[in-house]
Each structure stands twice: as C-alpha cells, then as structure tokens.
Design a protein around this motif. Structure first.
Motif: not given
Length: 194
Positions: A25, A27, A32-34, A68
């Motif tokens: 994850r 932040d 947030s990107k998971i 990501y």
C-alpha cells in the motif's frame, strides 16, 4: 505490516509504503493505492543519472496496468551516509524478500520504462537523420567547408546511431530474479562497500 516513509524527491511530499505477505500500500497526499501480490503483473527496476542527480525507480504494475511507483532522487555520489538511500534500498530488499515468498515466479525487468525508451529512441533517430541531412547538404552545397563541419556532423551522427540502437524497440529485456534484485539493493544501499 512493515512500513517505510520517505520523500521521493527533495520538493515532493512524503510517501509511506506498507508491505506484507498480502501486498503493498502506498499512502501519499491523503490517498492510498493498494496492490495485492496476486494481482502483480510486472516489476521493473531502472536507474538514471543527470549531471549531479541520481534517479532510481522500482515500478510495479498490476494485471490491469495500474502503476505503483517506488522512486527516489538523490545527489549523485551519495554514499551509505545518506539515510534516505540506505532506507530506500532496504525497503526494496525487504519487498523482494516478501515477494519471493508470495510470488516466486516474478522476474524484475531492468531498464527504462517503455515510454522513456521510445523517447530516447526517437531522439536518437532525429539526431541521426538531422546529421545525415546536414552532411548531405554540406557535401552538395558547400563542399569546400566540409572539412570544418565534418567533426560535429560525424559526432552527432554517431551519437544518434548509438542512442537509437541502445533504446531500439524489440531490444531483448534484461531480467533479474528476486534474489538478484535483493542482492543488488544490498550493494546500492552500501555503495562504499561495492
């Protein structure tokens, strides 16, 4: 869940990265990107240096193509005395260890992202074509000046050819195993011991 907080660049906001056996994850700026490891589609590591700045990137993409980014910018030549560099590569090493357990099939591609590679390739082609046209025009229009103009034209021609060849589409991809990536992270975390 392990975590590491850092600023990817001097003027950027803090980014906190959390990881465990299930995923990652990120932040940043209140969002947030998971990424779940089961959804991981690809991993890429790249480095670049521009004058006095080193850029490092570890890009993870899920099967849908969502990126990501775990990147870092530090002054060139920064050694192990820089806690940000040591912490960043420590984070990469730990993420590789978790990935090795969760997704042992993952390989890490090495090199610039495809967008950058296309930009470098295009720049090389343009430089090569410009030098070739300039050389032709000099040869046909002012042949008596060709001696003075030849060195820069040849240098630009060679530079363009080298750049285009180095970043050509379809070039074989260099891949690392997760163990090799973890070992590389260890070396880069402690550059004075290489």
């Amino acid at each position: 869940m392990a975590r590491y907080e850092y600023a990817p660049a001097a003027l950027s906001g803090k980014q906190t990265v959390h990881w465990d056996q299930d995923g990652l994850r990120i932040d940043k700026d209140g969002s947030s990107k998971i990424l779940r490891w089961v959804d991981l589609g690809s991993a890429r590591y790249w480095t670049s240096r521009v004058k006095t700045v080193d850029f490092y990137g570890f890009e993870l993409k899920d099967s849908a193509g969502e990126s990501y980014s775990l990147s870092m910018t530090v002054p060139a030549g920064t050694g192990a005395d820089n806690p940000f560099r040591a912490g960043y590569y420590g984070m990469l090493r730990e993420i590789c260890a978790v990935l090795k357990t969760a997704r042992p099939d993952v390989k890490v591609d090495y090199g610039q992202p495809k967008t950058y590679a296309w930009i470098y390739f295009g720049t090389g082609v343009i430089a090569f074509l410009f030098a070739a046209v300039m050389g032709f025009l000099l040869l046909t229009e002012v042949p008596d000046r060709m001696g003075a103009a030849a060195p820069p034209v040849v240098i630009l021609l060679l530079f363009g050819a080298y750049l285009a060849w180095s970043f050509r589409p379809g070039r074989p991809t260099v891949q690392f195993s997760l163990d090799e990536m973890a070992a590389m992270s260890e070396r880069y975390a402690n550059p004075d011991q290489r």
